[in-house]
Design a protein around this motif. Structure first.
Motif, PDB file in Angstrom:
ATOM      1  N   ALA A 221      -4.446 -64.285 -20.287  1.00 58.53           N
ATOM      2  CA  ALA A 221      -4.584 -63.428 -19.112  1.00 58.53           C
ATOM      3  C   ALA A 221      -5.824 -62.553 -19.212  1.00 58.53           C
ATOM      4  CB  ALA A 221      -3.343 -62.550 -18.954  1.00 58.53           C
ATOM      5  N   ALA A 222      -6.477 -62.349 -18.075  1.00 60.81           N
ATOM      6  CA  ALA A 222      -7.650 -61.471 -18.033  1.00 60.81           C
ATOM      7  C   ALA A 222      -7.245 -60.006 -18.048  1.00 60.81           C
ATOM      8  CB  ALA A 222      -8.481 -61.774 -16.783  1.00 60.81           C
ATOM      9  N   VAL A 223      -6.192 -59.668 -17.292  1.00 67.12           N
ATOM     10  CA  VAL A 223      -5.697 -58.296 -17.230  1.00 67.12           C
ATOM     11  C   VAL A 223      -4.169 -58.337 -17.231  1.00 67.12           C
ATOM     12  CG1 VAL A 223      -5.705 -56.100 -15.984  1.00 67.12           C
ATOM     13  CG2 VAL A 223      -7.691 -57.621 -15.825  1.00 67.12           C
ATOM     14  N   VAL A 224      -3.578 -57.522 -18.103  1.00 66.73           N
ATOM     15  CA  VAL A 224      -2.120 -57.380 -18.156  1.00 66.73           C
ATOM     16  C   VAL A 224      -1.794 -55.935 -17.804  1.00 66.73           C
ATOM     17  CG1 VAL A 224      -0.042 -57.572 -19.558  1.00 66.73           C
ATOM     18  CG2 VAL A 224      -1.963 -59.136 -19.953  1.00 66.73           C
ATOM     19  N   ILE A 225      -1.062 -55.749 -16.709  1.00 68.70           N
ATOM     20  CA  ILE A 225      -0.670 -54.415 -16.246  1.00 68.70           C
ATOM     21  C   ILE A 225       0.833 -54.262 -16.482  1.00 68.70           C
ATOM     22  CG2 ILE A 225      -0.595 -52.803 -14.317  1.00 68.70           C
ATOM     23  CD1 ILE A 225      -2.788 -54.531 -12.982  1.00 68.70           C
ATOM     24  N   VAL A 226       1.226 -53.213 -17.188  1.00 70.47           N
ATOM     25  CA  VAL A 226       2.632 -52.965 -17.496  1.00 70.47           C
ATOM     26  C   VAL A 226       3.085 -51.726 -16.739  1.00 70.47           C
ATOM     27  CG1 VAL A 226       4.319 -52.489 -19.311  1.00 70.47           C
ATOM     28  CG2 VAL A 226       2.376 -54.006 -19.774  1.00 70.47           C
ATOM     29  N   GLY A 227       4.214 -51.827 -16.045  1.00 75.47           N
ATOM     30  CA  GLY A 227       4.756 -50.702 -15.289  1.00 75.47           C
ATOM     31  C   GLY A 227       6.062 -50.206 -15.864  1.00 75.47           C
ATOM     32  N   ASP A 228       6.218 -48.898 -15.938  1.00 73.56           N
ATOM     33  CA  ASP A 228       7.455 -48.279 -16.424  1.00 73.56           C
ATOM     34  C   ASP A 228       7.435 -46.824 -15.998  1.00 73.56           C
ATOM     35  OD1 ASP A 228       9.689 -47.333 -18.244  1.00 73.56           O
ATOM     36  OD2 ASP A 228       9.490 -49.368 -19.019  1.00 73.56           O
ATOM     37  N   ALA A 277      17.786 -51.209 -12.850  1.00 74.79           N
ATOM     38  CA  ALA A 277      16.469 -50.702 -12.445  1.00 74.79           C
ATOM     39  C   ALA A 277      16.604 -49.358 -11.733  1.00 74.79           C
ATOM     40  CB  ALA A 277      15.787 -51.707 -11.526  1.00 74.79           C
ATOM     41  N   SER A 278      15.573 -48.522 -11.901  1.00 72.61           N
ATOM     42  CA  SER A 278      15.492 -47.242 -11.204  1.00 72.61           C
ATOM     43  C   SER A 278      14.521 -47.362 -10.032  1.00 72.61           C
ATOM     44  CB  SER A 278      15.002 -46.141 -12.143  1.00 72.61           C
ATOM     45  OG  SER A 278      15.921 -45.942 -13.205  1.00 72.61           O
ATOM     46  N   ALA A 279      14.815 -46.635  -8.966  1.00 73.02           N
ATOM     47  CA  ALA A 279      13.948 -46.663  -7.790  1.00 73.02           C
ATOM     48  C   ALA A 279      12.568 -46.116  -8.133  1.00 73.02           C
ATOM     49  CB  ALA A 279      14.562 -45.839  -6.666  1.00 73.02           C
ATOM     50  N   HIS A 280      11.537 -46.707  -7.560  1.00 72.32           N
ATOM     51  CA  HIS A 280      10.183 -46.212  -7.766  1.00 72.32           C
ATOM     52  C   HIS A 280      10.060 -44.796  -7.206  1.00 72.32           C
ATOM     53  CE1 HIS A 280       8.234 -50.452  -8.233  1.00 72.32           C
ATOM     54  NE2 HIS A 280       9.177 -50.201  -9.111  1.00 72.32           N
ATOM     55  N   GLY A 281       9.225 -43.995  -7.860  1.00 70.00           N
ATOM     56  CA  GLY A 281       9.060 -42.614  -7.445  1.00 70.00           C
ATOM     57  C   GLY A 281      10.076 -41.674  -8.071  1.00 70.00           C
ATOM     58  N   GLY A 282      10.857 -42.205  -9.040  1.00 75.23           N
ATOM     59  CA  GLY A 282      11.787 -41.349  -9.764  1.00 75.23           C
ATOM     60  C   GLY A 282      13.131 -41.173  -9.100  1.00 75.23           C
ATOM     61  N   GLY A 283      13.498 -42.054  -8.173  1.00 75.92           N
ATOM     62  CA  GLY A 283      14.796 -41.977  -7.522  1.00 75.92           C
ATOM     63  C   GLY A 283      15.912 -42.480  -8.421  1.00 75.92           C
ATOM     64  N   GLY A 284      17.107 -42.620  -7.839  1.00 76.58           N
ATOM     65  CA  GLY A 284      18.248 -43.090  -8.605  1.00 76.58           C
ATOM     66  C   GLY A 284      18.202 -44.588  -8.825  1.00 76.58           C
ATOM     67  N   GLU A 285      19.324 -45.123  -9.294  1.00 72.93           N
ATOM     68  CA  GLU A 285      19.383 -46.546  -9.608  1.00 72.93           C
ATOM     69  C   GLU A 285      19.331 -47.385  -8.338  1.00 72.93           C
ATOM     70  OE1 GLU A 285      22.614 -49.387 -11.750  1.00 72.93           O
ATOM     71  OE2 GLU A 285      22.026 -47.580 -12.838  1.00 72.93           O
ATOM     72  N   ALA A 286      18.552 -48.468  -8.400  1.00 71.79           N
ATOM     73  CA  ALA A 286      18.386 -49.373  -7.264  1.00 71.79           C
ATOM     74  C   ALA A 286      18.202 -50.776  -7.823  1.00 71.79           C
ATOM     75  CB  ALA A 286      17.188 -48.956  -6.416  1.00 71.79           C
ATOM     76  N   PRO A 287      19.276 -51.559  -7.936  1.00 71.85           N
ATOM     77  CA  PRO A 287      19.243 -52.806  -8.711  1.00 71.85           C
ATOM     78  C   PRO A 287      18.219 -53.836  -8.265  1.00 71.85           C
ATOM     79  CG  PRO A 287      21.507 -52.184  -8.184  1.00 71.85           C
ATOM     80  CD  PRO A 287      20.622 -51.253  -7.425  1.00 71.85           C
ATOM     81  N   ALA A 288      17.844 -53.830  -6.967  1.00 69.67           N
ATOM     82  CA  ALA A 288      16.910 -54.847  -6.485  1.00 69.67           C
ATOM     83  C   ALA A 288      15.460 -54.357  -6.459  1.00 69.67           C
ATOM     84  CB  ALA A 288      17.311 -55.310  -5.083  1.00 69.67           C
ATOM     85  N   THR A 289      15.221 -53.139  -6.913  1.00 66.08           N
ATOM     86  CA  THR A 289      13.883 -52.544  -6.809  1.00 66.08           C
ATOM     87  C   THR A 289      12.812 -53.410  -7.440  1.00 66.08           C
ATOM     88  OG1 THR A 289      14.620 -50.254  -6.666  1.00 66.08           O
ATOM     89  CG2 THR A 289      12.447 -50.617  -7.584  1.00 66.08           C
ATOM     90  N   VAL A 290      13.038 -53.853  -8.653  1.00 61.38           N
ATOM     91  CA  VAL A 290      11.994 -54.595  -9.359  1.00 61.38           C
ATOM     92  C   VAL A 290      11.760 -55.951  -8.698  1.00 61.38           C
ATOM     93  CG1 VAL A 290      11.331 -55.657 -11.544  1.00 61.38           C
ATOM     94  CG2 VAL A 290      12.355 -53.383 -11.531  1.00 61.38           C
TER      95      VAL A 290
END
Length: 406
Positions: A221-228, A277-290
């Protein structure tokens, strides 16, 4: 002479594990497996291992948090590396003293799926469904491997023998990852189509996500971006050359990716988070978010690898649908973008030999990538607690004092 017992990690209720003593394992398959699948209880095809290393996995944490239907008393552990100390009469190609990696998938080697390489969904080792694993809920009742000893069935088929004992012990912190997270992370990237020059988004910087990120690098891969949203884990991803995005921020994910790449999409993506999974933006749990976010940021015609765990029974889910694994996934978006999805258990045997060679010849440094941290069997409860709090570590249990000092 066989030991009197076997010390093993056991689930005691939400948030609780303990080390208990059970019977030393026998060369026998679980009664339910034998009776439902028509095989003999006596397992001449099996071996007993003295465990050299056995790791704590994020999948174990789902059970320990009470987020599955695992009963109290469930033994734990499916990431196993061990030394053969006893073998059945039908084991032809392994010897006492061999050190081997154990794929977390239990596979018979005989059914249609095993013959086609789909060892993650073996048809003969679990009466409840296709696919099985050591020490896991609804996976056939096989004894867990966070223990001093473990029985491995169909050993000639399942076990990957290391070519040199001394070399294996020297590199055990890396080789222990072959039982699950390294092949699982690699599988996520491989099935997502990661190749030379790819831009890749990895959702999740836990051990599987970090293993996927390192695998993406190995694949070119040229670029690997990791989100958490865990800053310590994002720092761990940066420590071996990944770019990172913080999904606890309110800035949309695609705009954060634009800040890295200059465009707001990637060639392919990997979901290494799963159903908690947690909701983006620091919200509560949201299982389909990812699942929804990786479709959003992956280019039209791209592929998605989904090694993150999704379950059919989650008593702690945020809504009634999610309790049975029914999630609000934007399938229309994925359809409109002609995305391909690959889900399910990684078939470890498909990848573990090649990844072993990459470790033995210093092409892969997976222990460094996931911050392998050795603890004793007695420290397993502490390891579970720290891991649950988000420690940027992969806990490796040394149940028999065989791992050399770093």
């Amino acid at each position: 002479m066989a030991p009197n017992g076997n010390r093993i990690v056991v689930y005691k209720g939400p948030g609780q594990v303990a080390v208990e003593t059970v019977d030393y394992p026998k060369l026998e398959v679980p009664q339910d497996v034998a009776s439902s699948k028509g095989m003999t209880r006596k397992a001449d095809h099996a071996v007993i291992l003295r465990n050299v290393s056995t790791n704590i996995c994020g999948s174990d944490q789902h059970m320990v948090r009470g987020r599955t239907t695992a009963p109290v008393g469930q033994t734990l552990g499916h990431e196993i590396t061990g030394e053969v100390i006893e073998k059945g009469s039908d084991v032809q190609f392994l010897e006492v003293g061999d050190i081997c990696s154990v794929p977390f998938n239990i596979a018979c080697g005989r059914c249609r799926n095993c013959r086609e390489g789909a060892t993650g969904v073996c048809l003969n080792v679990n009466p409840a469904r296709a696919g099985s694993a050591y020490g896991y809920v609804d996976m056939g009742g096989w004894l867990g491997g966070q223990a001093e000893y473990v029985m491995v069935p169909f050993a000639d088929f399942n076990l990957l023998k290391f070519p040199d004992r001394d070399q294996a012990l020297e590199k055990i912190r890396d080789l222990t990852m072959l039982s699950d997270i390294f092949p699982t992370g690699y599988h996520g990237c491989y099935t997502a189509g990661v190749t030379t020059g790819s831009t890749v988004y990895i959702a999740g910087a836990g051990p599987v996500g970090l293993a996927a990120a390192h695998s993406a690098q190995l694949l070119g891969a040229a670029v690997v971006i990791v989100g958490d949203l865990n800053k310590e884990r994002l720092q761990q991803a940066r420590s071996f050359g990944c770019e990172t995005v913080d999904v606890s921020e309110n800035t949309p994910l695609d705009e954060q990716i634009r800040g890295v790449l200059g465009v707001n999409e990637v060639d392919c993506a990997v979901d290494a988070v799963g159903f908690e999974a947690s909701a983006h933006g620091g919200g509560g749990e949201a299982p389909a978010t990812v699942l929804n976010s990786v479709m959003t940021v992956t280019r039209a015609g791209g592929r998605l690898g989904i090694p993150g765990l999704y379950v059919t029974g989650d008593p702690g889910a945020p809504d009634e649908d999610a309790k049975e694994g029914t999630l609000k996934v934007r399938l229309g978006l994925g359809w409109a973008k002609s995305h391909a999805f690959v889900t399910g258990q990684c078939p470890v045997l498909k990848y573990n030999r090649g990844l072993m060679m990459s470790i033995l010849h210093d092409k892969a440094q997976i222990a460094k990538a996931v911050n392998a941290t050795v603890i004793s069997l007695d420290d397993a409860p502490r390891g579970y607690q720290e891991f649950d709090k988000g420690a940027a570590k992969k806990y490796v249990i040394d149940p028999n004092g065989m791992i050399p000092a770093a």
